[in-house]
Design an enzyme around this catalytic site. Structure first.
Site, PDB file in Angstrom:
ATOM      1  CB  SER A  33      -1.740   6.727   6.555  1.00 20.87           C
ATOM      2  OG  SER A  33      -2.394   5.510   6.818  1.00 20.87           O
ATOM      3  CE  LYS A  81      -4.412   5.008   3.291  1.00 17.96           C
ATOM      4  NZ  LYS A  81      -3.634   4.678   4.503  1.00 17.96           N
ATOM      5  CB  SER A 129      -6.475   7.647   6.009  1.00 21.10           C
ATOM      6  OG  SER A 129      -5.171   7.079   6.093  1.00 21.10           O
TER       7      SER A 129
END
Length: 467
Positions: free
Chosen positions: A123, A126, A300
């Site tokens: 993640s 991102k 997230s």
């Protein structure tokens, strides 16, 4: 697993301390930017930072600490290496970990280990998606959802624009989201006394698969993500919970929710295309891009991340697909002059095990976002979770032996897949210097132990004078 579900633990007695020291990073960054107006836009001072918890904005504390000395010394490469290398070499992080540490103010590399290596980012992807979306669309951009008259009497067409945040819950999960019932009200008013009898939903703005290449089997069923469609309500959630189960066909469900608000039965809903030049009956807009990016980073949110990657594709005249989003994101990064060696994204969320990014790219994104001439990227900082306080770091850095000394001093994006753990963000060191860092391990065997190990590395960087 493909999720980043936090482990819940008590934090009584800690929050009061954290909400004081959390301001230190915001005020340290103040010295990086030119003027108070920019800091206010960032949300890093004067209590403007927004912390999100399960879709609810949490008010942050007022600024109480003095700004750092602009002449704070830059740590030496040797000093940082001595502080970090023993912690990066622990078995909990596995046999392969890469790293990049950069001085935010100057862009100078302070420490690196395979900085250009192509790593599975999870993640932390991102951060790149956030930068590309803000640069391509601009912080003020809003995604439109429209309704137009259909070709047949009584038919209305719901035209998807790529907004996954449309609200149907009494209190929307996504702050500032447009509401389905507001859109239905507009349509009723536009039709006057004519009652609609049929709803067609046009999802032609997206192409390709709704599931990304390399996604785990539980990616759309485990509560962390959904099949990507260009119209959704509440990110496809069935309940107002972060990890709620998602609808298997989010676009159909959204269209049926709209039909219900109009008084049209579910069996009168079908996919189709809007007629060319059809009369507009109503439209709603999402929250601004800056707010969506902020929430996406704090929580997230995988669905929001992949939706924003498709907005990058649309802005760059690429197909709104996983492939188009990845290609457009690379194009935007290249246009910004960021290092794309090791780039190999296939989605915008980091769900895919096929994703590749380098630690040098992550720290370069963070350093660029701190520049006074890149106000379009400043939301990245207000979106980053704060250690032991907000977002995906709310349950980390809580104990002394788990990096607790850095509570409130680290803002970072987490990344977790089975066997993969990463952490990338910014920290204020003991001398008041603001540093960007990225640590990426791709052969871990115990996620809990790897998380603690990474937090200790970040805490060591925060404690480092390192001359």
């Amino acid at each position: 697993m493909a999720s980043e579900m936090p482990q819940r633990s008590g934090r009584a007695g800690l929050v009061a301390a954290v909400v004081v020291v959390v301001v230190a990073l915001g005020l340290a960054l103040t010295s990086v930017f030119a003027g108070g107006a920019i800091v206010n836009d960032l949300g890093l001072a004067g209590g403007q930072k927004t912390a999100w918890k399960n879709g609810t904005p949490q008010k942050a504390p007022p600024a109480v600490l003095a700004a750092m000395d602009a002449q704070a010394p830059v740590p030496t490469q040797g000093g940082v290496a001595s502080a970090l290398q023993p912690l990066l070499s622990v078995p909990q992080l596995g046999p392969h970990i890469t790293a990049s540490v950069v001085d935010v103010s100057t862009g100078q590399t302070i420490y690196s280990s395979e900085p250009d290596a192509a790593m599975t980012p999870a993640s932390t992807t991102k951060l790149v998606t956030a930068a590309a979306a803000l640069a391509a669309r601009g912080p003020a951009y809003r995604i439109e959802t429209r309704v137009v008259a259909g070709a047949q009497p009584g038919e209305v067409v719901l035209v998807a624009g790529g907004d996954p945040t449309l609200a149907v819950f009494p209190t929307s999960y996504y702050p500032g989201a447009a509401r389905i019932d507001d859109l239905a009200k507009q349509v009723k008013e536009a039709l006057g006394g004519q009652a609609p009898t049929r709803v067609t939903y046009d999802v032609s703005i997206y192409t390709g698969s709704g599931t990304g290449p390399g996604w785990d089997a539980d990616a759309t069923t485990g509560g962390s993500g959904a099949v990507m469609t260009p119209i959704m309500t509440e990110g496809g959630r069935q309940k107002q919970q972060k990890y709620s189960q998602r609808y298997p066909k989010p676009d159909l469900q959204a269209a049926q929710a709209f039909a219900s608000a109009l008084g049209v039965p579910a069996n009168a809903v079908a996919a189709g295309n809007a007629p060319s030049g059809a009369k507009e009956l109503g439209k709603v807009q999402s929250a601004p891009m800056a707010r969506m990016v902020e929430f996406m980073l704090q929580e997230s949110d995988n669905v929001l991340a992949d939706a924003l990657a498709r907005q990058v594709a649309l802005a760059k005249s690429q197909p709104a697909s996983f492939e188009g989003g990845a290609a457009a994101t690379k194009s935007v990064l290249e246009g910004l002059g960021l290092p794309v060696t090791g780039y190999g994204l296939v989605d915008g969320s980091g769900f895919s095990r096929n994703d590749k990014l380098s630690p040098a790219l992550l720290t370069a994104v963070l350093a660029m976002a701190a520049r006074a001439d890149r106000g379009d990227l400043h939301t990245i900082f207000s979106g980053l979770p704060v250690a032991a306080y907000s977002g995906t770091l709310a349950t980390r850095f809580l104990k002394a032996d788990q990096g607790g000394s850095a509570a409130g001093l680290v803002r970072a994006k987490t990344g977790t897949l089975t066997g993969v753990n990463s952490l990338a963000g910014v920290v204020v060191d003991a001398d008041g210097r603001t540093l960007a860092f990225a640590f990426m391990a791709d052969q871990t065997t115990n996620a809990d132990q790897a998380v603690v190990a990474l937090d200790r590395v970040a805490a060591a960087l925060a404690a480092c004078g390192c001359h």
